[in-house]
Design a protein around this motif. Sequence first.
Motif, short mmCIF file in Angstrom:
data_model
loop_
_atom_site.label_atom_id
_atom_site.label_comp_id
_atom_site.label_asym_id
_atom_site.label_seq_id
_atom_site.Cartn_x
_atom_site.Cartn_y
_atom_site.Cartn_z
N ASP A 134 -54.73 -44.54 49.17
CA ASP A 134 -54.29 -44.69 48.43
C ASP A 134 -52.45 -43.86 48.16
OD1 ASP A 134 -56.33 -45.97 46.53
OD2 ASP A 134 -57.39 -44.41 45.17
N THR A 135 -51.37 -45.32 47.08
CA THR A 135 -50.22 -44.29 47.35
C THR A 135 -50.69 -43.82 46.07
OG1 THR A 135 -49.98 -46.65 48.36
CG2 THR A 135 -47.97 -45.89 47.40
N VAL A 136 -49.19 -43.21 46.32
CA VAL A 136 -48.63 -41.85 45.00
C VAL A 136 -47.07 -42.08 45.26
CG1 VAL A 136 -48.45 -39.55 44.51
CG2 VAL A 136 -50.61 -39.93 45.25
N ILE A 137 -46.68 -42.43 44.31
CA ILE A 137 -45.31 -42.96 44.05
C ILE A 137 -44.89 -41.12 42.92
CG2 ILE A 137 -43.39 -44.07 43.35
CD1 ILE A 137 -45.42 -46.85 43.43
N ILE A 138 -43.27 -40.68 43.63
CA ILE A 138 -42.71 -39.89 42.52
C ILE A 138 -42.21 -40.50 42.19
CG2 ILE A 138 -42.22 -37.37 42.85
CD1 ILE A 138 -45.48 -37.09 42.40
N THR A 139 -41.37 -39.92 40.98
CA THR A 139 -39.95 -40.61 41.22
C THR A 139 -39.40 -39.25 40.98
OG1 THR A 139 -40.41 -43.61 40.97
CG2 THR A 139 -38.25 -42.09 40.00
N THR A 140 -38.00 -38.85 41.19
CA THR A 140 -38.07 -37.42 40.90
C THR A 140 -36.19 -37.80 39.87
OG1 THR A 140 -36.29 -38.01 42.69
CG2 THR A 140 -38.46 -36.29 42.81
#
Length: 200
Positions: A134-140
Amino acid sequence: MTAIRHDATARFRAVAIMLSLGLGLGIWMVGQGLYIKAKAEVAQILLERAWQRTLTSGQPHKAWPWADAWPVARLEIPASGKSQIVLSNASGAALAFGPGHLAGSPLPGSGGTSVIAGHRDTHFSFLRDVKNDDTVIITTTDGLPQRYIVDATEIVDARHAQIDPGLETGIALVTCYPFDAKERGDLRYIVFATPDDDAI
């Protein structure tokens, strides 16, 4: 005959009082559960506004004046349809409103393993359904999304195991375990994700 009627009336009153108390307790318990979930949902709306102000100004913004935490990232799991604001700390007060970044671990995207914790019955209840790949997207706070791929899940005893934040670059999403437990225990469920090399 009067004594028998008197006993029956007294028993009826006692049963009515017990039923009323039981019903009142049940309504209170359901209300508490709904209140906690509603608070978590409303908080995410306010945190979303604070997050947008943070992205615009480049400075941290609290969702409400007395908050002891502020948004530091957005966490998205597309396969689960989840998108949540990550708070600056993982104190008990902060976790009531959203997942939090664990002090002592690096911020997402800054090298090492960033640890993000959340409650199993609200914000991180979906972790039970997260799968490898699964993909995890983190936007900082710089507004740039970073993609990670789930590569492991683990159940550990928090008394004997710790995540080494300097071990490798990645994300560790942590919650209490088992998911359906009513009391807090020592077990933790961890989802590990590493940078998506194809996205670099």
